[in-house]
Motif scaffolding. Structure first.
Motif, PDB file in Angstrom:
ATOM      1  N   SER A  23      -7.147  -7.942   8.623  1.00 15.11           N
ATOM      2  CA  SER A  23      -6.100  -8.912   8.950  1.00 15.11           C
ATOM      3  C   SER A  23      -4.912  -8.237   9.629  1.00 15.11           C
ATOM      4  N   VAL A  24      -4.535  -7.075   9.123  1.00 18.03           N
ATOM      5  CA  VAL A  24      -3.418  -6.339   9.728  1.00 18.03           C
ATOM      6  C   VAL A  24      -3.776  -5.898  11.139  1.00 18.03           C
ATOM      7  N   ALA A  25      -5.012  -5.427  11.323  1.00 16.69           N
ATOM      8  CA  ALA A  25      -5.442  -5.002  12.669  1.00 16.69           C
ATOM      9  C   ALA A  25      -5.425  -6.183  13.630  1.00 16.69           C
ATOM     10  N   ARG A  26      -5.869  -7.343  13.168  1.00 14.80           N
ATOM     11  CA  ARG A  26      -5.860  -8.543  14.008  1.00 14.80           C
ATOM     12  C   ARG A  26      -4.437  -8.939  14.376  1.00 14.80           C
ATOM     13  N   LYS A  27      -3.544  -8.911  13.388  1.00 13.13           N
ATOM     14  CA  LYS A  27      -2.150  -9.286  13.646  1.00 13.13           C
ATOM     15  C   LYS A  27      -1.469  -8.264  14.563  1.00 13.13           C
ATOM     16  N   ALA A  28      -1.775  -6.988  14.361  1.00 13.63           N
ATOM     17  CA  ALA A  28      -1.194  -5.947  15.213  1.00 13.63           C
ATOM     18  C   ALA A  28      -1.684  -6.098  16.649  1.00 13.63           C
ATOM     19  N   THR A  29      -2.964  -6.445  16.812  1.00  5.57           N
ATOM     20  CA  THR A  29      -3.507  -6.663  18.154  1.00  5.57           C
ATOM     21  C   THR A  29      -2.819  -7.845  18.824  1.00  5.57           C
ATOM     22  N   THR A  30      -2.629  -8.924  18.060  1.00  2.00           N
ATOM     23  CA  THR A  30      -1.940 -10.103  18.604  1.00  2.00           C
ATOM     24  C   THR A  30      -0.521  -9.746  19.014  1.00  2.00           C
ATOM     25  N   LEU A  31       0.163  -8.986  18.173  1.00  2.00           N
ATOM     26  CA  LEU A  31       1.533  -8.575  18.472  1.00  2.00           C
ATOM     27  C   LEU A  31       1.572  -7.693  19.723  1.00  2.00           C
ATOM     28  N   PHE A  32       0.631  -6.738  19.804  1.00  2.57           N
ATOM     29  CA  PHE A  32       0.572  -5.857  20.971  1.00  2.57           C
ATOM     30  C   PHE A  32       0.317  -6.668  22.238  1.00  2.57           C
ATOM     31  N   LEU A  33      -0.629  -7.613  22.183  1.00  3.21           N
ATOM     32  CA  LEU A  33      -0.929  -8.434  23.359  1.00  3.21           C
ATOM     33  C   LEU A  33       0.264  -9.295  23.768  1.00  3.21           C
ATOM     34  N   SER A  34       1.045  -9.757  22.788  1.00  2.00           N
ATOM     35  CA  SER A  34       2.226 -10.549  23.146  1.00  2.00           C
ATOM     36  C   SER A  34       3.254  -9.693  23.883  1.00  2.00           C
ATOM     37  N   PHE A  35       3.343  -8.420  23.504  1.00  2.00           N
ATOM     38  CA  PHE A  35       4.262  -7.515  24.207  1.00  2.00           C
ATOM     39  C   PHE A  35       3.708  -7.185  25.597  1.00  2.00           C
ATOM     40  N   ALA A  36       2.405  -6.902  25.680  1.00  2.00           N
ATOM     41  CA  ALA A  36       1.806  -6.473  26.938  1.00  2.00           C
ATOM     42  C   ALA A  36       1.675  -7.609  27.952  1.00  2.00           C
ATOM     43  N   LEU A  37       1.250  -8.778  27.500  1.00  2.00           N
ATOM     44  CA  LEU A  37       0.956  -9.872  28.438  1.00  2.00           C
ATOM     45  C   LEU A  37       2.156 -10.760  28.739  1.00  2.00           C
ATOM     46  N   PHE A  38       3.052 -10.941  27.776  1.00  2.00           N
ATOM     47  CA  PHE A  38       4.138 -11.900  27.960  1.00  2.00           C
ATOM     48  C   PHE A  38       5.515 -11.255  28.092  1.00  2.00           C
ATOM     49  N   GLY A  39       5.557  -9.935  28.089  1.00  2.00           N
ATOM     50  CA  GLY A  39       6.816  -9.231  28.311  1.00  2.00           C
ATOM     51  C   GLY A  39       7.844  -9.384  27.197  1.00  2.00           C
ATOM     52  N   ASN A  40       7.385  -9.637  25.963  1.00  2.00           N
ATOM     53  CA  ASN A  40       8.327  -9.717  24.840  1.00  2.00           C
ATOM     54  C   ASN A  40       8.888  -8.335  24.538  1.00  2.00           C
ATOM     55  N   ASP A  41      10.104  -8.308  24.042  1.00  2.00           N
ATOM     56  CA  ASP A  41      10.748  -7.037  23.723  1.00  2.00           C
ATOM     57  C   ASP A  41      10.212  -6.485  22.405  1.00  2.00           C
ATOM     58  N   CYS A  42       9.938  -5.184  22.393  1.00  2.00           N
ATOM     59  CA  CYS A  42       9.500  -4.497  21.181  1.00  2.00           C
ATOM     60  C   CYS A  42      10.660  -3.639  20.693  1.00  2.00           C
ATOM     61  N   SER A  43      11.283  -4.074  19.609  1.00  2.00           N
ATOM     62  CA  SER A  43      12.460  -3.365  19.102  1.00  2.00           C
ATOM     63  C   SER A  43      12.046  -2.285  18.101  1.00  2.00           C
ATOM     64  N   PHE A  44      13.003  -1.497  17.694  1.00  2.00           N
ATOM     65  CA  PHE A  44      12.765  -0.470  16.685  1.00  2.00           C
ATOM     66  C   PHE A  44      12.314  -1.098  15.379  1.00  2.00           C
ATOM     67  N   GLU A  45      12.850  -2.278  15.053  1.00  2.00           N
ATOM     68  CA  GLU A  45      12.467  -2.965  13.821  1.00  2.00           C
ATOM     69  C   GLU A  45      10.986  -3.346  13.834  1.00  2.00           C
ATOM     70  N   HIS A  46      10.470  -3.775  15.006  1.00  2.00           N
ATOM     71  CA  HIS A  46       9.050  -4.095  15.112  1.00  2.00           C
ATOM     72  C   HIS A  46       8.198  -2.859  14.811  1.00  2.00           C
ATOM     73  N   ILE A  47       8.546  -1.756  15.432  1.00  2.00           N
ATOM     74  CA  ILE A  47       7.772  -0.519  15.263  1.00  2.00           C
ATOM     75  C   ILE A  47       7.872  -0.016  13.822  1.00  2.00           C
ATOM     76  N   ALA A  48       9.063  -0.032  13.248  1.00  2.00           N
ATOM     77  CA  ALA A  48       9.247   0.420  11.865  1.00  2.00           C
ATOM     78  C   ALA A  48       8.470  -0.477  10.895  1.00  2.00           C
ATOM     79  N   GLY A  49       8.503  -1.783  11.117  1.00  2.00           N
ATOM     80  CA  GLY A  49       7.769  -2.714  10.251  1.00  2.00           C
ATOM     81  C   GLY A  49       6.270  -2.485  10.313  1.00  2.00           C
ATOM     82  N   MET A  50       5.735  -2.291  11.531  1.00  2.00           N
ATOM     83  CA  MET A  50       4.300  -2.026  11.678  1.00  2.00           C
ATOM     84  C   MET A  50       3.921  -0.722  10.987  1.00  2.00           C
ATOM     85  N   PHE A  51       4.745   0.294  11.174  1.00  2.00           N
ATOM     86  CA  PHE A  51       4.463   1.598  10.564  1.00  2.00           C
ATOM     87  C   PHE A  51       4.472   1.494   9.034  1.00  2.00           C
TER      88      PHE A  51
END
Length: 194
Positions: free
Chosen positions: A117-145
């Motif tokens: 489930s986490v891998a699926r959600k992380a993939t969805t999040l990554f695709l939203s950043f890559a395909l739709f140009g959403n901003d990836c903040s430090f909080e996003h990266i820290a939360g995923m980590f």
């Protein structure tokens, strides 16, 4: 932050509870999901009836257009059949996804399901950043980590407990999905294969 912790706690509780129910009572994943969704349908239908949303929803489905188009009187871009098809498609794919998740939980346990489930959600999040140009903040990266680290620590802890004899070994009984094709002896016990 409090709602996120509450959500993750409930998700973990339900996943572990699902594993226990399916294994203890020998319930198939599709039967489990069907019954769970049926109970949810009754509860949600009752709540929407109390709020008066069922009639508004049926009206929306009976007229062409998106909600914005219907409310503002704009020309419709969606037909009633298109909306109904999309609802059926969404429900069907959702059921298939839930069935696959329940199968992973039943056959491999709650932890692999959480990791999937986490891998699926992380993939969805990554695709939203890559395909739709959403901003990836430090909080996003820290939360995923933090989330992935916690799951990996839990997995390693469970593996170490099993290796030290604290937890019993994994059950390796064959299940319906693990029956080898062409194995006539195992298939005799399955009524629908005769």
């Amino acid at each position: 932050a409090i709602l996120q912790v509450l959500s993750l706690t409930c998700d973990g509780f339900i996943t572990n509870w699902s594993e226990i129910i399916m294994r203890k009572y020998h319930v198939g994943q599709d039967e489990y999901i069907y019954r769970l969704y049926s109970i949810a349908l009754v509860a949600i239908s009752f709540a929407t009836q109390l709020n008066g949303e069922i009639s508004r929803g049926l009206y929306f489905l009976s007229v062409p257009g998106t909600l914005d188009e219907v409310e503002l009187g704009k020309p419709p871009t969606w037909s009633c059949a298109s909306k109904l098809f999309l609802i059926i498609l969404f429900g069907t794919t959702g059921f298939f996804g839930s069935s696959a998740a329940a199968a992973i939980t039943k056959h491999f346990g709650a932890l692999p399901m959480s990791l999937t489930s986490v891998a699926r959600k992380a993939t969805t999040l990554f695709l939203s950043f890559a395909l739709f140009g959403n901003d990836c903040s430090f909080e996003h990266i820290a939360g995923m980590f933090m989330f992935v680290s916690a799951l990996l620590m839990k997995a390693m802890g469970k593996g170490m407990k099993r290796a030290n004899g604290i937890l019993p070994p994994l059950n390796k009984e064959s299940s319906l999905s693990m029956v080898k094709l062409g194995d006539a002896e195992n298939c005799k016990s399955i009524p629908w294969t005769v």
